[in-house]
Design a protein around this motif. Sequence first.
Motif, PDB file in Angstrom:
ATOM      1  N   GLU A  17       0.973  -1.139   0.000  1.00 18.79           N
ATOM      2  CA  GLU A  17      -0.135  -0.083   0.044  1.00 18.79           C
ATOM      3  C   GLU A  17       0.774   1.295  -0.030  1.00 18.79           C
ATOM      4  N   HIS A 183      -2.642   9.082  -0.193  1.00 17.78           N
ATOM      5  CA  HIS A 183      -3.105   7.694  -0.608  1.00 17.78           C
ATOM      6  C   HIS A 183      -4.395   7.401   0.531  1.00 17.78           C
ATOM      7  N   SER A 185      -6.146   3.969   1.643  1.00 13.42           N
ATOM      8  CA  SER A 185      -5.986   2.767   1.556  1.00 13.42           C
ATOM      9  C   SER A 185      -7.151   1.880   2.070  1.00 13.42           C
ATOM     10  N   TYR A 208     -13.491  -1.674  -1.217  1.00 11.65           N
ATOM     11  CA  TYR A 208     -12.861  -0.938  -2.296  1.00 11.65           C
ATOM     12  C   TYR A 208     -13.798  -0.315  -3.450  1.00 11.65           C
ATOM     13  N   ARG A 225      -4.594   8.523  -4.691  1.00 14.37           N
ATOM     14  CA  ARG A 225      -4.527   7.411  -5.053  1.00 14.37           C
ATOM     15  C   ARG A 225      -5.251   6.418  -4.041  1.00 14.37           C
ATOM     16  N   MET A 227      -6.209   2.711  -3.201  1.00 13.59           N
ATOM     17  CA  MET A 227      -5.775   1.346  -3.325  1.00 13.59           C
ATOM     18  C   MET A 227      -6.314   0.351  -2.253  1.00 13.59           C
TER      19      MET A 227
END
Length: 241
Positions: A17, A183, A185, A208, A225, A227
Amino acid sequence: MTRIPVVEVFGPTIQGEGALAGVPCAFVRVGGCDYRCTWCDSLHAVLPEAVREAPRMTPAEVVDALDRLSAQPEWVTLSGGNPALFELGDLVARLHRAGRKVAVETQGSIWREWLADVDLLTISPKPPSSGMASDDHAAEAEQFLDRAVATGAPLALKIVVFHEEDYLWALGIRERWPALPFHLSCGTDPPRPGDTHAETLRGISDRYRWLCERAAGDPVMVGARIMPQLHVVAWGHEKGR
């Protein structure tokens, strides 16, 4: 001589990650943490009884253990627990002399001068689902980020998101630090007895998808981002992965 409680040294694997997601690396997981998140996926590096049993290794011994792995990826990630509990400057210097790049992840509660010398510092403040998102934590993270930015160290922010409350909390962090790589996660539920890898993947997929749909059209999250935890997708909850 500095000795560090090292729970495990493992690899080669991938970073699961954050800014290095999918990049081959080796891991050094130190024992000990000043937090206790409800969904912690590395309790073997957090629980005091487990940390007491971890071998105490010198920086030279840690580098030797990395050299004995079947391959030596360019990146070494110092993880935990919270690696910032310890003075790891000598270890970072030895890894650099060996031609390795060093990444560190910490929740941003304790600043150490050696953190300015790593090749990537990921700060992962803990959201409401962790049980740790207090005013004190927010103040610690704010001071940590101010200090880290002032050093010019390569930084990234990473927030684990399980639900809407976490997402809204992450929005506040993004708005406060819009210039930092960011990010999201997707959180993975802790393992339950009898769960199969397929069941774990279904849970990851559902959360997700929600997170992607929630963030993709949000103007605050432009440039972020989003992920899943790739190591869990590949190996489930296996240790040493």
